[in-house]
Scaffold this motif. Structure first.
Motif, PDB file in Angstrom:
ATOM      1  N   TRP A 255       0.837  -1.204   0.000  1.00 30.32           N
ATOM      2  CA  TRP A 255       0.000   0.000   0.000  1.00 30.32           C
ATOM      3  C   TRP A 255       0.869   1.251   0.000  1.00 30.32           C
ATOM      4  O   TRP A 255       0.483   2.288  -0.554  1.00 30.32           O
ATOM      5  CB  TRP A 255      -0.966  -0.003   1.190  1.00 30.32           C
TER       6      TRP A 255
ATOM      7  N   LEU B 274       1.554   1.849  -3.614  1.00 31.34           N
ATOM      8  CA  LEU B 274       0.384   2.285  -4.386  1.00 31.34           C
ATOM      9  C   LEU B 274       0.082   3.761  -4.205  1.00 31.34           C
ATOM     10  O   LEU B 274      -0.358   4.436  -5.146  1.00 31.34           O
ATOM     11  CB  LEU B 274      -0.832   1.436  -4.007  1.00 31.34           C
TER      12      LEU B 274
ATOM     13  N   ASP C  85      -5.744   2.101  -9.591  1.00 30.63           N
ATOM     14  CA  ASP C  85      -6.177   0.808 -10.122  1.00 30.63           C
ATOM     15  C   ASP C  85      -6.525   0.918 -11.598  1.00 30.63           C
ATOM     16  O   ASP C  85      -6.163   0.038 -12.398  1.00 30.63           O
ATOM     17  CB  ASP C  85      -7.381   0.299  -9.329  1.00 30.63           C
TER      18      ASP C  85
ATOM     19  N   THR D 171      -4.544  -1.093 -14.529  1.00 30.51           N
ATOM     20  CA  THR D 171      -5.356  -1.991 -15.345  1.00 30.51           C
ATOM     21  C   THR D 171      -5.294  -1.584 -16.811  1.00 30.51           C
ATOM     22  O   THR D 171      -5.308  -2.429 -17.708  1.00 30.51           O
ATOM     23  CB  THR D 171      -6.814  -1.984 -14.859  1.00 30.51           C
TER      24      THR D 171
ATOM     25  N   TRP E 237      -2.138  -6.578 -14.128  1.00 32.71           N
ATOM     26  CA  TRP E 237      -2.277  -6.075 -12.768  1.00 32.71           C
ATOM     27  C   TRP E 237      -3.358  -6.867 -12.052  1.00 32.71           C
ATOM     28  O   TRP E 237      -4.542  -6.772 -12.361  1.00 32.71           O
ATOM     29  CB  TRP E 237      -2.628  -4.585 -12.783  1.00 32.71           C
ATOM     30  N   GLU E 238      -2.943  -7.706 -11.124  1.00 32.63           N
ATOM     31  CA  GLU E 238      -3.842  -8.450 -10.246  1.00 32.63           C
ATOM     32  C   GLU E 238      -3.368  -8.148  -8.841  1.00 32.63           C
ATOM     33  O   GLU E 238      -2.432  -8.772  -8.344  1.00 32.63           O
ATOM     34  CB  GLU E 238      -3.790  -9.948 -10.535  1.00 32.63           C
ATOM     35  N   ALA E 239      -3.986  -7.133  -8.215  1.00 37.00           N
ATOM     36  CA  ALA E 239      -3.519  -6.637  -6.926  1.00 37.00           C
ATOM     37  C   ALA E 239      -3.191  -7.792  -5.978  1.00 37.00           C
ATOM     38  O   ALA E 239      -3.973  -8.725  -5.841  1.00 37.00           O
ATOM     39  CB  ALA E 239      -4.586  -5.738  -6.310  1.00 37.00           C
ATOM     40  N   PRO E 240      -2.007  -7.742  -5.367  1.00 36.68           N
ATOM     41  CA  PRO E 240      -1.024  -6.648  -5.359  1.00 36.68           C
ATOM     42  C   PRO E 240       0.137  -6.842  -6.340  1.00 36.68           C
ATOM     43  O   PRO E 240       1.156  -6.186  -6.225  1.00 36.68           O
ATOM     44  CB  PRO E 240      -0.501  -6.699  -3.920  1.00 36.68           C
TER      45      PRO E 240
END
Length: 328
Positions: free
Chosen positions: A7, A10, A173, A177, A185-188
């Protein structure tokens, strides 16, 4: 290559301020050497540019092609930390590369017995050859990139405008994406399709997104100590971008489009290849929003752009006629 974003990362995801000349130089060397033009549409789009560059390429460029191989990561010392958006600063940073960093960056470089002695010694951490390397990079830039640098900047600026809109309206996001299909992008987890089986450690310092005109594949660039990792990804380019680059090489910046529309409206049309707002267009053109409104009114009346309002933002994008004019 992949990276797991915390986080802390991000909330520190950002966009480059402009085209990165060092990143473009290195990526263009990889594109120059690719032989999959018939199978890869992105690579094939550069065929005319490749032909022009190969005709004038000096023998010294073999050193650069050894360093920037098409299916290997670009050595970190050739991609100085973000913020150096002019070639002179980037080359100055290369000159300051420490022996340990140089040797580490070239630890996987293949042996090439045809290289001059000063170049081969770089792999042993010998920095004595860096001034010669920098001169070779400058000569290559003058041949391959400088003639059409305005095209590169316009396309990168247009991509940055689009990503800024995504960031404003959809957050981080939406931006990550929107890098599909080359970046997943497939968090994280953020993963590139560069076929390099390596995981980049996250240090909570964020991620800088760098659109790159000459990229065919995205590349994650490890950070310097305490720095920010970077993702160089292929910027959105207009359909006939490589032809446009070559036209720019012959006539930049007074090209036929500028002769027809005037330089400001021609630049606006190029920036609007992927759309942006009135305020963003004004900032990129270096004029006032009221001046931009006058230019967009003329372009709209000519049927070259369309305008619509999204909440408090006025957005502009090209019509099919505008795209055709830009591509022709």
């Amino acid at each position: 290559m992949r990276i797991e974003l915390t986080w802390q990362d991000l909330v520190r995801v950002g966009l480059a301020a402009a085209a990165d000349p060092m990143g473009e130089l290195a990526a263009s060397l990889q594109v120059l050497q690719r032989r999959d033009g018939g199978r890869n549409a992105e690579s094939a789009a550069f065929n005319r540019w490749r032909y022009r560059v190969w005709q004038g390429l000096p023998d010294s460029a073999a050193v650069l092609m050894w360093l920037c191989r098409p299916d290997a990561p670009i050595p970190e010392f050739l991609l100085p930390a973000a913020g150096r958006y002019d070639l002179e600063s980037g080359l100055a940073a290369v000159l300051k590369t420490e022996p340990v960093s140089l040797k580490s960056a070239l630890r996987c470089a293949p042996v090439n017995r045809d290289l001059p002695g000063w170049a081969a010694a770089l792999a042993d951490g010998d920095t004595a050859g860096l001034p010669r390397l920098v001169q070779v990079m400058q000569d290559y830039h003058d041949l391959a990139l400088a003639p059409g640098w305005d095209i590169v900047c316009a396309q990168v600026d247009a991509d940055l405008g689009m990503r800024t809109q995504l960031l404003l309206h959809g957050g981080v996001d939406a931006v990550l994406t929107g890098l599909r299909p080359r970046v997943r992008w497939e968090a994280p987890v953020l993963e590139t399709d560069d076929r390099i089986p390596e995981t980049l450690a996250s240090e909570g310092t964020g991620l800088l997104l760098v659109p790159t005109y000459f990229s065919v594949y995205p590349a994650l660039v490890p950070p310097a100590t305490g720095g920010t990792p970077r993702l160089h990804y292929p910027c959105v380019r207009q359909a006939a971008h490589s032809a446009g680059f070559d036209r720019g090489a012959r006539r930049a910046p007074a090209n036929a489009l500028a002769d027809l529309l005037g330089p400001t409206r021609a630049a606006a049309l190029t920036i609007l290849a992927v759309g942006c707002s009135t305020s963003e267009l004004a900032a990129r053109l270096g004029v006032t929003p009221s001046a931009v409104s006058k230019h967009t009114t003329v372009l709209r009346r000519a049927g070259l752009i369309i305008t619509h309002r999204e909440r408090n933002t006025v957005l502009h994008s090209l019509t099919p006629l505008g795209s055709a004019l830009l591509d022709s």
